[in-house]
Design a protein around this motif. Structure first.
Motif, PDB file in Angstrom:
ATOM      1  N   GLY A 186       7.572   3.256 -12.796  1.00 35.83           N
ATOM      2  CA  GLY A 186       8.266   1.980 -12.578  1.00 35.83           C
ATOM      3  C   GLY A 186       9.649   1.918 -13.204  1.00 35.83           C
ATOM      4  N   ILE A 187      10.288   0.753 -13.064  1.00 37.00           N
ATOM      5  CA  ILE A 187      11.691   0.629 -13.485  1.00 37.00           C
ATOM      6  C   ILE A 187      11.869   0.692 -15.002  1.00 37.00           C
ATOM      7  CG2 ILE A 187      12.446  -0.590 -11.407  1.00 37.00           C
ATOM      8  CD1 ILE A 187      12.268  -3.215 -12.934  1.00 37.00           C
ATOM      9  N   LEU A 188      10.896   0.224 -15.764  1.00 42.36           N
ATOM     10  CA  LEU A 188      11.070   0.220 -17.223  1.00 42.36           C
ATOM     11  C   LEU A 188      11.092   1.632 -17.809  1.00 42.36           C
ATOM     12  CD1 LEU A 188      11.229  -0.922 -20.087  1.00 42.36           C
ATOM     13  CD2 LEU A 188       8.899  -1.729 -19.854  1.00 42.36           C
ATOM     14  N   PRO A 189      10.086   2.492 -17.509  1.00 41.97           N
ATOM     15  CA  PRO A 189      10.195   3.863 -18.028  1.00 41.97           C
ATOM     16  C   PRO A 189      11.448   4.585 -17.531  1.00 41.97           C
ATOM     17  CG  PRO A 189       8.020   3.488 -17.043  1.00 41.97           C
ATOM     18  CD  PRO A 189       8.823   2.264 -16.788  1.00 41.97           C
ATOM     19  N   ARG A 190      11.866   4.308 -16.310  1.00 40.58           N
ATOM     20  CA  ARG A 190      13.092   4.944 -15.798  1.00 40.58           C
ATOM     21  C   ARG A 190      14.301   4.478 -16.586  1.00 40.58           C
ATOM     22  NH1 ARG A 190      12.055   7.595 -11.020  1.00 40.58           N
ATOM     23  NH2 ARG A 190      10.022   6.989 -10.202  1.00 40.58           N
ATOM     24  N   ALA A 191      14.350   3.176 -16.859  1.00 36.65           N
ATOM     25  CA  ALA A 191      15.494   2.648 -17.601  1.00 36.65           C
ATOM     26  C   ALA A 191      15.501   3.207 -19.022  1.00 36.65           C
ATOM     27  CB  ALA A 191      15.447   1.120 -17.616  1.00 36.65           C
TER      28      ALA A 191
ATOM     29  N   GLU B 145      14.291   4.582  -5.408  1.00 33.98           N
ATOM     30  CA  GLU B 145      15.304   3.923  -4.565  1.00 33.98           C
ATOM     31  C   GLU B 145      15.576   2.505  -5.064  1.00 33.98           C
ATOM     32  OE1 GLU B 145      15.243   5.047   0.011  1.00 33.98           O
ATOM     33  OE2 GLU B 145      13.208   4.919  -0.801  1.00 33.98           O
ATOM     34  N   LEU B 146      14.490   1.800  -5.383  1.00 34.97           N
ATOM     35  CA  LEU B 146      14.657   0.437  -5.880  1.00 34.97           C
ATOM     36  C   LEU B 146      15.391   0.450  -7.215  1.00 34.97           C
ATOM     37  CD1 LEU B 146      12.364  -2.538  -5.697  1.00 34.97           C
ATOM     38  CD2 LEU B 146      12.922  -1.793  -7.979  1.00 34.97           C
ATOM     39  N   TYR B 147      14.977   1.360  -8.092  1.00 35.73           N
ATOM     40  CA  TYR B 147      15.593   1.461  -9.418  1.00 35.73           C
ATOM     41  C   TYR B 147      17.093   1.715  -9.305  1.00 35.73           C
ATOM     42  CZ  TYR B 147      16.881   3.475 -13.914  1.00 35.73           C
ATOM     43  OH  TYR B 147      17.527   3.731 -15.098  1.00 35.73           O
ATOM     44  N   GLU B 148      17.449   2.700  -8.478  1.00 36.50           N
ATOM     45  CA  GLU B 148      18.871   3.045  -8.384  1.00 36.50           C
ATOM     46  C   GLU B 148      19.680   1.942  -7.721  1.00 36.50           C
ATOM     47  OE1 GLU B 148      18.948   7.019  -6.754  1.00 36.50           O
ATOM     48  OE2 GLU B 148      18.460   7.868  -8.728  1.00 36.50           O
TER      49      GLU B 148
ATOM     50  N   ASP C  88       7.226  -9.273 -16.777  1.00 32.93           N
ATOM     51  CA  ASP C  88       6.181  -9.205 -15.758  1.00 32.93           C
ATOM     52  C   ASP C  88       5.542 -10.596 -15.769  1.00 32.93           C
ATOM     53  OD1 ASP C  88       4.090  -8.533 -14.090  1.00 32.93           O
ATOM     54  OD2 ASP C  88       3.371  -6.846 -15.291  1.00 32.93           O
ATOM     55  N   LEU C  89       5.971 -11.426 -14.837  1.00 30.18           N
ATOM     56  CA  LEU C  89       5.552 -12.829 -14.855  1.00 30.18           C
ATOM     57  C   LEU C  89       4.088 -12.980 -14.437  1.00 30.18           C
ATOM     58  CD1 LEU C  89       8.769 -14.291 -13.190  1.00 30.18           C
ATOM     59  CD2 LEU C  89       8.019 -14.751 -15.537  1.00 30.18           C
ATOM     60  N   ALA C  90       3.509 -14.105 -14.828  1.00 34.29           N
ATOM     61  CA  ALA C  90       2.138 -14.420 -14.411  1.00 34.29           C
ATOM     62  C   ALA C  90       2.108 -14.600 -12.894  1.00 34.29           C
ATOM     63  CB  ALA C  90       1.688 -15.704 -15.094  1.00 34.29           C
TER      64      ALA C  90
ATOM     65  N   THR D 279       7.341  -2.957 -12.314  1.00 30.28           N
ATOM     66  CA  THR D 279       7.882  -2.934 -13.672  1.00 30.28           C
ATOM     67  C   THR D 279       7.495  -1.659 -14.411  1.00 30.28           C
ATOM     68  OG1 THR D 279       7.646  -5.338 -13.688  1.00 30.28           O
ATOM     69  CG2 THR D 279       8.100  -4.282 -15.804  1.00 30.28           C
ATOM     70  N   LEU D 280       6.232  -1.304 -14.364  1.00 28.14           N
ATOM     71  CA  LEU D 280       5.750  -0.169 -15.144  1.00 28.14           C
ATOM     72  C   LEU D 280       5.255   0.999 -14.306  1.00 28.14           C
ATOM     73  CD1 LEU D 280       3.758  -2.315 -17.692  1.00 28.14           C
ATOM     74  CD2 LEU D 280       5.647  -0.825 -18.326  1.00 28.14           C
ATOM     75  N   GLY D 281       4.590   0.711 -13.222  1.00 31.37           N
ATOM     76  CA  GLY D 281       3.919   1.759 -12.447  1.00 31.37           C
ATOM     77  C   GLY D 281       2.665   2.180 -13.172  1.00 31.37           C
ATOM     78  N   PRO D 282       1.986   3.204 -12.669  1.00 27.69           N
ATOM     79  CA  PRO D 282       0.786   3.688 -13.365  1.00 27.69           C
ATOM     80  C   PRO D 282       1.202   4.346 -14.683  1.00 27.69           C
ATOM     81  CG  PRO D 282       1.023   4.667 -11.153  1.00 27.69           C
ATOM     82  CD  PRO D 282       2.294   3.959 -11.464  1.00 27.69           C
TER      83      PRO D 282
END
Ligand code: ADP
Ligand code: MG
Length: 397
Positions: A131-136, A73-76, A303-305, A108-111
Protein backbone atom coordinates in the motif's frame (compact mmCIF):
# COMPACT_ATOMS: atom_id res chain seq x y z
CA UNK A 1 -11.28 24.18 -6.56
CA UNK A 2 -8.71 24.62 -3.84
CA UNK A 3 -5.45 23.20 -5.08
CA UNK A 4 -4.32 21.82 -1.72
CA UNK A 5 -7.21 19.40 -1.42
CA UNK A 6 -7.34 16.63 -3.95
CA UNK A 7 -10.09 14.10 -4.19
CA UNK A 8 -9.49 10.76 -5.85
CA UNK A 9 -11.86 7.84 -6.26
CA UNK A 10 -10.70 4.28 -6.34
CA UNK A 11 -13.04 1.52 -7.46
CA UNK A 12 -11.61 -1.80 -6.39
CA UNK A 13 -11.80 -4.95 -8.54
CA UNK A 14 -14.49 -7.57 -7.93
CA UNK A 15 -13.57 -10.01 -5.18
CA UNK A 16 -14.08 -13.77 -5.55
CA UNK A 17 -17.19 -13.78 -3.35
CA UNK A 18 -18.80 -11.20 -5.62
CA UNK A 19 -18.76 -13.51 -8.63
CA UNK A 20 -21.90 -12.93 -10.63
CA UNK A 21 -22.52 -9.36 -9.43
CA UNK A 22 -22.95 -6.69 -12.04
CA UNK A 23 -20.73 -3.64 -12.13
CA UNK A 24 -22.46 -0.36 -11.31
CA UNK A 25 -19.54 2.10 -11.63
CA UNK A 26 -17.56 3.11 -14.70
CA UNK A 27 -14.39 5.17 -14.63
CA UNK A 28 -13.76 7.42 -17.61
CA UNK A 29 -12.21 10.70 -18.70
CA UNK A 30 -14.68 13.52 -19.07
CA UNK A 31 -12.51 15.32 -21.58
CA UNK A 32 -9.69 13.95 -23.74
CA UNK A 33 -7.14 16.37 -22.26
CA UNK A 34 -7.85 15.55 -18.64
CA UNK A 35 -6.58 12.00 -18.96
CA UNK A 36 -2.98 11.74 -17.83
CA UNK A 37 -2.27 8.97 -20.27
CA UNK A 38 -4.53 7.61 -22.97
CA UNK A 39 -2.97 4.17 -22.67
CA UNK A 40 -4.29 3.68 -19.15
CA UNK A 41 -8.00 3.87 -19.77
CA UNK A 42 -8.60 2.96 -16.15
CA UNK A 43 -7.29 6.24 -14.82
CA UNK A 44 -9.72 9.01 -15.56
CA UNK A 45 -11.33 11.97 -13.85
CA UNK A 46 -14.97 10.94 -13.79
CA UNK A 47 -17.19 8.12 -12.64
CA UNK A 48 -20.70 7.15 -13.61
CA UNK A 49 -22.71 5.14 -11.11
CA UNK A 50 -25.99 3.40 -11.76
CA UNK A 51 -28.41 3.11 -8.88
CA UNK A 52 -32.15 3.03 -9.66
CA UNK A 53 -31.65 5.98 -11.97
CA UNK A 54 -31.43 4.69 -15.57
CA UNK A 55 -29.31 7.63 -16.71
CA UNK A 56 -26.81 7.13 -13.92
CA UNK A 57 -25.14 9.80 -11.76
CA UNK A 58 -21.91 11.30 -13.05
CA UNK A 59 -19.29 12.90 -10.82
CA UNK A 60 -15.92 14.38 -11.68
CA UNK A 61 -12.89 14.32 -9.38
CA UNK A 62 -9.19 15.08 -9.60
CA UNK A 63 -8.42 11.45 -10.36
CA UNK A 64 -10.48 8.29 -10.69
CA UNK A 65 -8.90 4.86 -10.58
CA UNK A 66 -10.59 1.78 -11.99
CA UNK A 67 -10.28 -1.78 -10.74
CA UNK A 68 -7.22 -2.60 -12.84
CA UNK A 69 -5.12 0.24 -11.44
CA UNK A 70 -2.22 -1.08 -9.39
CA UNK A 71 -1.04 0.17 -6.02
CA UNK A 72 2.13 1.59 -7.58
CA UNK A 73 0.19 3.49 -10.26
CA UNK A 74 -2.04 5.06 -7.64
CA UNK A 75 0.93 5.83 -5.39
CA UNK A 76 2.91 7.51 -8.14
CA UNK A 77 -0.05 9.43 -9.43
CA UNK A 78 -1.36 11.00 -6.22
CA UNK A 79 0.88 10.23 -3.23
CA UNK A 80 4.39 11.04 -4.49
CA UNK A 81 3.53 14.76 -4.85
CA UNK A 82 2.45 14.77 -1.19
CA UNK A 83 5.66 13.11 -0.08
CA UNK A 84 7.72 15.65 -2.01
CA UNK A 85 5.81 18.48 -0.43
CA UNK A 86 6.44 16.90 3.00
CA UNK A 87 10.17 16.78 2.30
CA UNK A 88 9.95 20.51 1.60
CA UNK A 89 8.50 21.08 5.05
CA UNK A 90 4.74 21.05 4.54
CA UNK A 91 2.36 18.66 6.22
CA UNK A 92 0.37 16.16 4.20
CA UNK A 93 -2.59 13.88 4.86
CA UNK A 94 -4.19 11.02 3.03
CA UNK A 95 -7.73 10.10 4.06
CA UNK A 96 -9.05 6.71 2.98
CA UNK A 97 -12.84 6.95 3.00
CA UNK A 98 -15.50 4.42 2.09
CA UNK A 99 -17.77 1.66 3.30
CA UNK A 100 -16.31 -1.38 5.04
CA UNK A 101 -14.83 -3.71 2.45
CA UNK A 102 -14.31 -0.96 -0.13
CA UNK A 103 -10.50 -1.07 0.05
CA UNK A 104 -9.40 1.60 2.56
CA UNK A 105 -6.93 -0.60 4.43
CA UNK A 106 -5.75 -2.27 1.24
CA UNK A 107 -5.02 1.13 -0.27
CA UNK A 108 -3.32 2.52 2.84
CA UNK A 109 -1.32 -0.51 3.94
CA UNK A 110 -1.98 -3.49 1.70
CA UNK A 111 -1.30 -6.98 3.02
CA UNK A 112 1.61 -7.48 5.45
CA UNK A 113 4.67 -5.94 3.81
CA UNK A 114 7.51 -8.42 3.32
CA UNK A 115 10.95 -7.23 4.52
CA UNK A 116 12.21 -7.83 0.95
CA UNK A 117 10.14 -4.90 -0.22
CA UNK A 118 12.41 -2.49 1.64
CA UNK A 119 15.62 -3.94 0.21
CA UNK A 120 15.44 -2.05 -3.04
CA UNK A 121 13.95 1.07 -4.47
CA UNK A 122 12.48 -0.46 -7.60
CA UNK A 123 8.97 -1.65 -8.23
CA UNK A 124 8.90 -5.43 -8.42
CA UNK A 125 5.78 -7.42 -9.35
CA UNK A 126 5.91 -9.63 -6.25
CA UNK A 127 5.34 -6.52 -4.14
CA UNK A 128 2.41 -5.26 -6.21
CA UNK A 129 -0.04 -5.26 -3.31
CA UNK A 130 2.05 -3.06 -0.98
CA UNK A 131 0.00 0.00 0.00
CA UNK A 132 0.81 3.70 -0.11
CA UNK A 133 2.17 4.00 3.44
CA UNK A 134 5.00 1.43 3.15
CA UNK A 135 5.84 2.88 -0.27
CA UNK A 136 5.98 6.39 1.13
CA UNK A 137 8.15 5.24 4.04
CA UNK A 138 10.57 3.49 1.69
CA UNK A 139 10.87 6.57 -0.51
CA UNK A 140 11.07 8.90 2.47
CA UNK A 141 14.08 7.14 4.00
CA UNK A 142 15.66 6.79 0.59
CA UNK A 143 15.34 10.50 -0.13
CA UNK A 144 16.50 11.58 3.33
CA UNK A 145 19.47 9.23 3.15
CA UNK A 146 20.37 10.55 -0.29
CA UNK A 147 20.16 14.14 0.93
CA UNK A 148 22.33 13.28 3.90
CA UNK A 149 24.92 11.54 1.74
CA UNK A 150 25.10 14.30 -0.84
CA UNK A 151 25.23 17.09 1.76
CA UNK A 152 27.81 15.37 3.91
CA UNK A 153 29.70 13.74 1.04
CA UNK A 154 32.99 15.44 1.73
CA UNK A 155 33.12 14.36 5.30
CA UNK A 156 35.97 12.30 6.69
CA UNK A 157 35.41 8.84 5.19
CA UNK A 158 36.69 7.15 8.32
CA UNK A 159 33.89 8.64 10.38
CA UNK A 160 31.17 6.62 8.74
CA UNK A 161 31.65 3.76 6.33
CA UNK A 162 29.10 1.88 4.30
CA UNK A 163 29.03 -0.90 6.89
CA UNK A 164 28.41 1.57 9.71
CA UNK A 165 25.32 2.74 7.90
CA UNK A 166 24.09 -0.82 7.51
CA UNK A 167 24.80 -1.54 11.15
CA UNK A 168 22.84 1.46 12.15
CA UNK A 169 19.85 0.45 10.05
CA UNK A 170 19.75 -2.93 11.67
CA UNK A 171 20.48 -1.88 15.20
CA UNK A 172 17.21 -0.29 16.15
CA UNK A 173 18.31 0.73 19.61
CA UNK A 174 20.67 3.38 18.26
CA UNK A 175 19.51 6.92 17.93
CA UNK A 176 18.11 7.54 14.46
CA UNK A 177 19.75 10.95 14.38
CA UNK A 178 22.87 10.26 12.39
CA UNK A 179 25.52 12.56 13.62
CA UNK A 180 28.76 13.46 12.02
CA UNK A 181 30.19 15.53 14.76
CA UNK A 182 33.86 15.26 13.95
CA UNK A 183 33.68 15.91 10.25
CA UNK A 184 33.33 18.91 8.04
CA UNK A 185 32.98 19.32 4.31
CA UNK A 186 33.69 21.96 1.71
CA UNK A 187 30.75 24.20 2.36
CA UNK A 188 30.63 23.27 6.03
CA UNK A 189 27.05 22.08 5.78
CA UNK A 190 25.83 18.99 7.53
CA UNK A 191 22.46 17.35 7.32
CA UNK A 192 20.78 15.06 9.83
CA UNK A 193 17.27 13.80 10.14
CA UNK A 194 14.97 12.06 12.54
CA UNK A 195 11.74 10.22 11.79
CA UNK A 196 9.22 9.42 14.51
CA UNK A 197 5.88 7.68 14.45
CA UNK A 198 2.61 8.22 16.23
CA UNK A 199 -0.31 5.87 15.84
CA UNK A 200 -3.64 6.88 17.30
CA UNK A 201 -7.02 5.28 17.07
CA UNK A 202 -10.24 7.19 17.48
CA UNK A 203 -13.08 5.05 18.66
CA UNK A 204 -16.12 7.26 18.80
CA UNK A 205 -14.63 10.32 20.52
CA UNK A 206 -12.17 8.28 22.57
CA UNK A 207 -8.48 8.45 21.64
CA UNK A 208 -6.29 5.40 22.04
CA UNK A 209 -2.54 5.29 21.69
CA UNK A 210 -1.69 2.20 19.65
CA UNK A 211 2.05 2.52 20.28
CA UNK A 212 1.77 2.81 24.04
CA UNK A 213 2.41 -0.07 26.36
CA UNK A 214 0.50 1.67 29.13
CA UNK A 215 -3.27 1.49 29.15
CA UNK A 216 -3.70 4.27 31.67
CA UNK A 217 -2.00 7.12 29.82
CA UNK A 218 -4.60 9.70 28.82
CA UNK A 219 -4.20 11.69 25.65
CA UNK A 220 -5.46 15.22 25.42
CA UNK A 221 -5.53 17.41 22.36
CA UNK A 222 -3.97 20.82 22.82
CA UNK A 223 -4.85 23.38 20.19
CA UNK A 224 -2.29 25.97 19.22
CA UNK A 225 -2.34 28.54 16.45
CA UNK A 226 -3.40 26.63 13.36
CA UNK A 227 -2.16 23.35 14.74
CA UNK A 228 -2.78 20.84 17.48
CA UNK A 229 -0.77 18.41 19.49
CA UNK A 230 -1.72 15.08 21.01
CA UNK A 231 -0.25 15.49 24.47
CA UNK A 232 0.76 12.19 26.04
CA UNK A 233 0.85 10.29 22.74
CA UNK A 234 3.81 7.95 22.28
CA UNK A 235 6.35 8.99 19.65
CA UNK A 236 8.59 6.18 18.47
CA UNK A 237 11.83 7.10 16.69
CA UNK A 238 12.54 4.80 13.76
CA UNK A 239 15.66 4.58 11.64
CA UNK A 240 14.40 2.70 8.60
CA UNK A 241 11.21 2.12 6.65
CA UNK A 242 11.18 -1.52 7.65
CA UNK A 243 11.51 -0.66 11.31
CA UNK A 244 8.66 1.81 10.90
CA UNK A 245 6.42 -0.88 9.42
CA UNK A 246 7.26 -3.31 12.22
CA UNK A 247 6.23 -0.62 14.70
CA UNK A 248 2.99 0.23 12.87
CA UNK A 249 2.09 -3.43 12.46
CA UNK A 250 2.40 -3.88 16.21
CA UNK A 251 0.00 -0.96 16.63
CA UNK A 252 -2.36 -2.35 14.01
CA UNK A 253 -2.83 -5.51 16.06
CA UNK A 254 -4.20 -3.41 18.89
CA UNK A 255 -6.92 -1.84 16.76
CA UNK A 256 -10.48 -2.26 17.82
CA UNK A 257 -12.66 -4.15 15.45
CA UNK A 258 -16.26 -5.07 15.98
CA UNK A 259 -18.20 -7.79 14.24
CA UNK A 260 -21.04 -6.44 12.15
CA UNK A 261 -23.40 -8.19 9.79
CA UNK A 262 -21.43 -6.78 6.86
CA UNK A 263 -17.90 -7.86 7.63
CA UNK A 264 -16.59 -9.72 10.65
CA UNK A 265 -13.38 -7.67 10.58
CA UNK A 266 -15.18 -4.41 10.10
CA UNK A 267 -13.36 -1.50 11.58
CA UNK A 268 -15.46 0.89 13.58
CA UNK A 269 -12.65 3.27 14.35
CA UNK A 270 -10.38 5.75 12.60
CA UNK A 271 -6.67 4.89 12.49
CA UNK A 272 -4.31 7.84 12.26
CA UNK A 273 -0.73 6.92 11.45
CA UNK A 274 1.51 9.95 11.67
CA UNK A 275 5.05 10.07 10.28
CA UNK A 276 6.90 12.99 11.86
CA UNK A 277 9.93 14.19 9.95
CA UNK A 278 12.64 16.46 11.33
CA UNK A 279 15.38 17.71 9.00
CA UNK A 280 18.32 19.49 10.56
CA UNK A 281 20.80 21.46 8.52
CA UNK A 282 23.86 22.90 10.27
CA UNK A 283 26.14 25.28 8.50
CA UNK A 284 29.11 27.25 9.65
CA UNK A 285 29.35 30.85 8.60
CA UNK A 286 32.63 32.63 7.86
CA UNK A 287 32.62 34.03 11.36
CA UNK A 288 32.67 30.48 12.70
CA UNK A 289 29.14 30.75 14.12
CA UNK A 290 26.98 27.71 13.56
CA UNK A 291 23.55 28.22 12.03
CA UNK A 292 21.02 25.47 12.62
CA UNK A 293 17.88 25.17 10.53
CA UNK A 294 15.30 22.67 11.72
CA UNK A 295 12.42 21.82 9.42
CA UNK A 296 9.54 19.78 10.80
CA UNK A 297 6.71 18.22 8.85
CA UNK A 298 4.11 15.50 9.32
CA UNK A 299 2.61 12.98 6.96
CA UNK A 300 -0.68 11.56 8.27
CA UNK A 301 -2.14 8.40 6.81
CA UNK A 302 -5.72 8.04 7.96
CA UNK A 303 -7.69 4.85 7.54
CA UNK A 304 -11.16 6.15 8.33
CA UNK A 305 -13.97 4.13 9.89
CA UNK A 306 -16.44 2.55 7.49
CA UNK A 307 -18.95 5.13 6.26
CA UNK A 308 -21.87 2.69 5.91
CA UNK A 309 -24.99 3.79 7.66
CA UNK A 310 -26.01 2.02 10.83
CA UNK A 311 -29.15 0.46 9.40
CA UNK A 312 -27.19 -1.54 6.86
CA UNK A 313 -25.28 -3.27 9.61
CA UNK A 314 -28.44 -4.17 11.59
CA UNK A 315 -26.76 -2.37 14.43
CA UNK A 316 -28.54 -2.08 17.75
CA UNK A 317 -27.62 -0.87 21.21
CA UNK A 318 -23.89 -0.39 21.69
CA UNK A 319 -23.10 -0.98 18.03
CA UNK A 320 -25.67 1.52 16.91
CA UNK A 321 -24.28 4.11 19.30
CA UNK A 322 -20.80 3.49 17.90
CA UNK A 323 -22.17 3.94 14.43
CA UNK A 324 -23.62 7.31 15.31
CA UNK A 325 -20.41 8.52 17.00
CA UNK A 326 -18.25 7.43 14.13
CA UNK A 327 -20.51 9.12 11.67
CA UNK A 328 -20.10 12.32 13.64
CA UNK A 329 -16.33 12.33 12.97
CA UNK A 330 -16.92 11.68 9.29
CA UNK A 331 -19.66 14.29 9.17
CA UNK A 332 -17.43 16.98 10.69
CA UNK A 333 -14.53 15.95 8.45
CA UNK A 334 -16.81 16.40 5.45
CA UNK A 335 -17.83 19.86 6.69
CA UNK A 336 -14.22 20.87 7.36
CA UNK A 337 -12.95 19.73 4.00
CA UNK A 338 -15.88 21.28 2.23
CA UNK A 339 -15.24 24.63 3.99
CA UNK A 340 -11.53 24.48 3.19
CA UNK A 341 -12.19 23.45 -0.39
CA UNK A 342 -14.56 26.36 -0.99
CA UNK A 343 -11.50 28.58 -1.25
CA UNK A 344 -13.32 31.23 0.80
CA UNK A 345 -10.78 32.22 3.46
CA UNK A 346 -13.40 34.00 5.57
CA UNK A 347 -15.48 30.84 5.86
CA UNK A 348 -15.66 29.30 9.32
CA UNK A 349 -13.98 25.91 9.44
CA UNK A 350 -15.51 23.74 12.19
CA UNK A 351 -12.31 21.94 13.22
CA UNK A 352 -13.35 21.88 16.87
CA UNK A 353 -16.53 19.86 16.31
CA UNK A 354 -14.82 16.45 16.44
CA UNK A 355 -11.61 14.95 17.77
CA UNK A 356 -10.76 13.63 14.32
CA UNK A 357 -10.65 17.11 12.82
CA UNK A 358 -8.99 18.62 15.91
CA UNK A 359 -6.19 16.07 15.59
CA UNK A 360 -5.76 16.71 11.88
CA UNK A 361 -6.08 20.47 12.14
CA UNK A 362 -2.41 21.25 11.56
CA UNK A 363 -2.34 19.14 8.43
CA UNK A 364 -5.51 20.30 6.71
CA UNK A 365 -5.73 23.62 4.90
CA UNK A 366 -3.07 26.29 4.73
CA UNK A 367 -0.12 25.23 2.61
CA UNK A 368 -0.68 21.64 3.60
CA UNK A 369 -1.72 19.02 1.12
CA UNK A 370 -4.67 16.72 1.65
CA UNK A 371 -5.69 13.78 -0.47
CA UNK A 372 -8.99 12.07 0.04
CA UNK A 373 -9.20 8.64 -1.55
CA UNK A 374 -12.83 7.60 -1.72
CA UNK A 375 -12.87 3.82 -2.03
CA UNK A 376 -15.83 2.01 -3.55
CA UNK A 377 -16.89 -1.51 -4.43
CA UNK A 378 -17.86 -2.00 -8.09
CA UNK A 379 -20.77 -4.32 -7.25
CA UNK A 380 -24.37 -3.30 -7.92
CA UNK A 381 -25.20 -4.79 -4.52
CA UNK A 382 -23.27 -1.93 -2.91
CA UNK A 383 -24.58 0.75 -5.26
CA UNK A 384 -26.43 2.70 -2.58
CA UNK A 385 -23.41 2.92 -0.26
CA UNK A 386 -21.13 3.70 -3.19
CA UNK A 387 -23.40 6.51 -4.30
CA UNK A 388 -23.35 7.95 -0.76
CA UNK A 389 -19.58 7.67 -0.73
CA UNK A 390 -19.25 9.53 -4.03
CA UNK A 391 -21.65 12.24 -2.85
CA UNK A 392 -19.55 12.74 0.26
CA UNK A 393 -16.34 12.90 -1.77
CA UNK A 394 -18.00 15.28 -4.20
CA UNK A 395 -18.66 17.75 -1.36
CA UNK A 396 -14.96 17.70 -0.51
CA UNK A 397 -13.87 19.04 -3.88
P1 ADP B 1 -11.81 -1.69 4.11
O1 ADP B 1 -10.53 -1.39 4.82
O2 ADP B 1 -12.33 -0.50 3.35
O3 ADP B 1 -12.85 -2.28 4.99
P2 ADP B 1 -10.22 -3.66 2.78
O4 ADP B 1 -9.08 -2.80 2.39
O5 ADP B 1 -10.03 -4.56 3.93
O6 ADP B 1 -11.52 -2.77 2.98
O7 ADP B 1 -10.63 -4.48 1.48
C1 ADP B 1 -11.60 -5.52 1.51
C2 ADP B 1 -11.08 -6.69 0.70
O8 ADP B 1 -10.89 -6.31 -0.66
C3 ADP B 1 -9.73 -7.20 1.18
O9 ADP B 1 -9.73 -8.60 1.06
C4 ADP B 1 -8.75 -6.59 0.20
O10 ADP B 1 -7.60 -7.39 0.03
C5 ADP B 1 -9.56 -6.53 -1.09
N1 ADP B 1 -9.18 -5.36 -1.93
C6 ADP B 1 -9.49 -4.08 -1.69
N2 ADP B 1 -9.04 -3.27 -2.65
C7 ADP B 1 -8.40 -4.06 -3.53
C8 ADP B 1 -7.70 -3.83 -4.76
N3 ADP B 1 -7.56 -2.59 -5.26
N4 ADP B 1 -7.17 -4.89 -5.39
C9 ADP B 1 -7.31 -6.14 -4.90
N5 ADP B 1 -7.95 -6.43 -3.75
C10 ADP B 1 -8.51 -5.42 -3.08
MG1 MG C 1 -10.14 -1.65 6.86
Amino acid sequence: MATNIQVAVRVRPFLPFEAGSKSCIDVFSSSPTSSSSSSSSHIGNAVKIHHHNKEGHTFTFDKCFGGSVSQVELYESVVVPLLNSCLEGYNATTLAYGQTGAGKTYTTLGPATSPDFFKNQKHTPEHDAVGILPRALRDLFHDLEQKRNSTNSNSNPASETESDILDETINISKSPIRQQSSSTNNNNTRFEYQVKLQFLELYGEEIRDLLSTSTTQKIVIRDSAGDSEAIGATEVPVSSAQEAMVCLTRGMLRRVTGATAMNAESSRSHAIMCVMIEQITRSEGEDGEEAVVVQRSKFNFVDLAGCERAKRTHAKGQRLKEGININKGLLVLGNVISALGSGDKSKFVPFRDSKLTRLLRGSLGGNHKTLMIACASPSHKNAEESLNCLRYANRAK
